[in-house]
Structure formats: structure tokens, C-alpha cells
Scaffold this active site. Sequence first.
Site, PDB file in Angstrom:
ATOM      1  N   SER A 149      39.342  -6.611   1.665  1.00  0.00           N
ATOM      2  CA  SER A 149      37.390  -6.859   1.196  1.00  0.00           C
ATOM      3  C   SER A 149      36.607  -6.924  -0.424  1.00  0.00           C
ATOM      4  CB  SER A 149      36.501  -5.920   1.257  1.00  0.00           C
ATOM      5  OG  SER A 149      36.830  -5.015   1.545  1.00  0.00           O
ATOM      6  N   SER A 186      41.450  -2.951   1.237  1.00  0.00           N
ATOM      7  CA  SER A 186      40.936  -3.229   0.470  1.00  0.00           C
ATOM      8  C   SER A 186      40.801  -3.196  -1.182  1.00  0.00           C
ATOM      9  CB  SER A 186      39.254  -3.493   0.633  1.00  0.00           C
ATOM     10  OG  SER A 186      39.474  -3.323   2.311  1.00  0.00           O
ATOM     11  N   LYS A 241      31.413  -3.362  -6.989  1.00  0.00           N
ATOM     12  CA  LYS A 241      31.534  -4.104  -5.715  1.00  0.00           C
ATOM     13  C   LYS A 241      29.841  -4.630  -4.092  1.00  0.00           C
ATOM     14  CE  LYS A 241      34.354  -4.893  -1.427  1.00  0.00           C
ATOM     15  NZ  LYS A 241      35.380  -3.865  -0.676  1.00  0.00           N
TER      16      LYS A 241
END
Length: 472
Positions: free
Chosen positions: A159, A183, A84
Amino acid sequence: MTTFEERATVHAFRDDALGEHDAVGLAAAIRSGEVGAAEVARDAAERVREVQKRLHAVQVHIDDPAPAVGSGGGAFAGVPTFVKDNTDYLGLPTGHGSAAFTPRAARRHAPFARQLLSSGVTVLGKTRLPEFGFSPTTEYETAEPVRNPWNTGYSAGGSSGGSAALVAAGAVPIAHANDGGGSIRIPAACCGLVGLKPTRGRVVTNAQSRQLPLDIVSDGIVSRSVRDTAAFLAAAETHWRNPKLPPVGLVEGPSDRRLRIGFLLDSPNGVPADAATRAAVTETVATLERLGHTVGPVELALDPRFTEDFLTYWGLLSFLIGVTGRSFGADFDRRRMDGLSRGLREEYLKSWRRTPGVLRRLKRTKEAYAAAFRGLDLVLTPVLAHTTPEIGHLGPTVPYTTLIERILAYVAFTPVNNVVGTPSISVPAAGATEDGLPIGVMFSGRPGSERTLLDIAFALEADRPFRRIQDV
């Protein structure tokens, strides 16, 4: 940014080196010589290129990916994955989903990147996230949103939306995710995946989290199978284990233990779940009872100010980023942060004097959480108060007052575990929305209870295999 996107289901499953393997199965195929790691990396890169045209999930590609150092061993040796883009990976820029600065190449791996690499994975690049991970959808003011592979008109969550979209679409079997308010679990629910937020301190802590007055962030992965998430935790422990927590070890299936499970249908602070979400939870209750577990309603008596306090803390984080932004890039300009980030910061500045009381109350949440668990092993809730929204509903161009009302009506269950530091797992429910989108349900446990969470997730997966996007 385009204003129209034909709605479709997008996946990359095909008869190539990856096939329909999860990460555990693919690693076994590589170890046996059935397929080669280089062949797998090549085919995965081709899958990624194919779905990227529609899903927009990737921030950075690695043109010539190399296996992790020491990848001859490791649970996931040769398995392709992504990191990520809020986590440093040597040589790649870290952009945090923000247009407020020009990202620079990282000079070293972040501690969690090293822990992930220790499992033997081959990193193909970095996935997109909303600005600084603040939003529960991966959308932007001027760039293409990350789209849900089950239906491209809908959000992939946030997220860790880029990671979830790639895994759900079959481009890679697992991908890095992290969770500061939901997230990992939110995009897992949106995309029909397994998403475990570990106990605080279960995996290595990143430097930014250690500096926070209340560390709410945990790293992990999103996966299509429970055994991949279980294998990841076991591999992470091989690299580093927190001696203050009971070991997890390798969980390989459901246990014979019968559990006492409480359930909630509506948020502790009064946000009601929608009909489809309530049905997913009640159906899961019926399944658990059929499997022999004892299930009943439970109350979680949070401070009535919990939501407001968490929102204030969220605003503090945005404020701190605005103050320290040059640590991200020399040209950082907080005026270029998106509407959600700016709104959080501006609202915080109106109430910053409340910060000491907010922190005290948030830290006391563990008392209410512990009280709810008396006599229980786990608590079952929705992941989100309503089903996955369409692209635009939670986008950063929505006026802040409207946007924050929508977010609070959506993200009503997940933040408690971040504040208390307890583990929580999202798994796909049996049903789906009218548009065929997945719905997630969430189990939460006491600190260090990941084994129990994996046990119940394995039991549900064995009883009713999770829906597959390639069958739609």
C-alpha cells in the site's frame, strides 16, 4: 480517470542540490555546507511537482515546508521526505486513501511521525495509498492510480505505492512506508527499492495497531540504498529503543560472517512463482554461494488454512473500520468504501464465527516459522509470486471474487512475517522483466535480526549495485 496513459519511464534526477545523492549522502552534503537545507527543499519540491504530473503519488503538498525541530542534528538533517497518508502529521488531513469520509486536519503528530522527525528530515507532504492500505496496488475506483516510474503502464505496488514511486523517481531519497501484509516490501519490489519491515515493536507502535487482536503493522521507510535503511533504523533507535529487542545500532556495510540461508521458490501454501521471479531467486542463490554463504532449500510448513485465516483477519479489519468509521470523519459512510474493502467486509460477515479459531491458528504460526529456521540464519524467497502487474489488473473495480483470487495469487509470501512479527527485507534482484521492471527478492529472519538482514543486503548491493532508473 483517464483511460490511456502513454507508457514511459519517469524520473527527476538532474544537476541540482539533490543530484544523485541518497539520504545519507545528501545529509552529509548539507552538514558540510556544500548545499543548503532550504535549497534542497526547494529543488525537491520542484522534482515532486514534475513527476506528480505522471505518477500521481502525492496526496498533500506542504507549501512552505519547515525543517524538523532540532534538525541541526540527526542522521537525516535537512533531507526531504514524505509521510504516508495513513499517519497523522500535525496540521495535515489524514485520508487513508478513502473516499468514504472527508479527512480532517490532525491535531498532533502520530508517535511514528515524531520518531521519523527526530532524524531531522524535512517533510514535504503526504503520499497516496489504496483505501486503508488493503490493496497491493495503489489504485482507486474513480481517481488516477499511482504509476510505476520504471514504466507508467504498471502498478507501483501497495500500500505504500505513493512513497515508493516518489523515491524510485528521484523526487526524494527516502519516504515513510508501513507494512501490514507486505506494504513496505511489495512497492519496494515493484519499484526497485530497499524495503525493510522491522520486527514487531522495533519502532514505536501506532495507537490503532495496539488495539488490534493481532498487531500486524510495522512502520519504516523505502529507500534507494541499503545504507539509508540502515541509517534510518539507527536514527529511530536514538529516539526510542525497545528494551525487549537486541539493539541494531548503525550497520555500515557487509560483515565477514558467513551465513546459513534457506530458500523457497514457491509459496508455503502452494502458490507457484512465475518464471522470471524464480530466476531472480535462483540467481540470488548462486550469488550468495559465490560470496561464501551456505544455501539450501527449506520447508515452511504453515497450517493449510493460513491463507484463508489471513484473509478472514483482513476482513475483520475492514469490518472494524466500517463499524468505527466515524472516528475518521463525522461524515463517514461505509457504503462509499471501495469494492475491495466492501468485499472483504461482506465475506467476513459470512464467517465471523470463525474469528476465535482464526486468531488462535494465526498466533501459532510462530511455531512453524521457528521450526523452519532451525539451523538457519535467514530464509530467501520471492517478494511476490509474479512480476509487477499492469494498472487495472488488481484495481478495486475488478469484481471482488476475481480480484481476491488475483491478490492471493500475487501476495503469497509477505504476510507470514506480519503475523509472526519477524523482520523481512526486499532488495532488488539482478534481473528485470521483459518490460524493464524491477524484480525483488526477500530475506526473512528471526525476531530482532535486522542486523543480519542489513548485512546480507549490503553484501548483495556491494557485489552488484542496484539498477538505476536514470540509466534506463
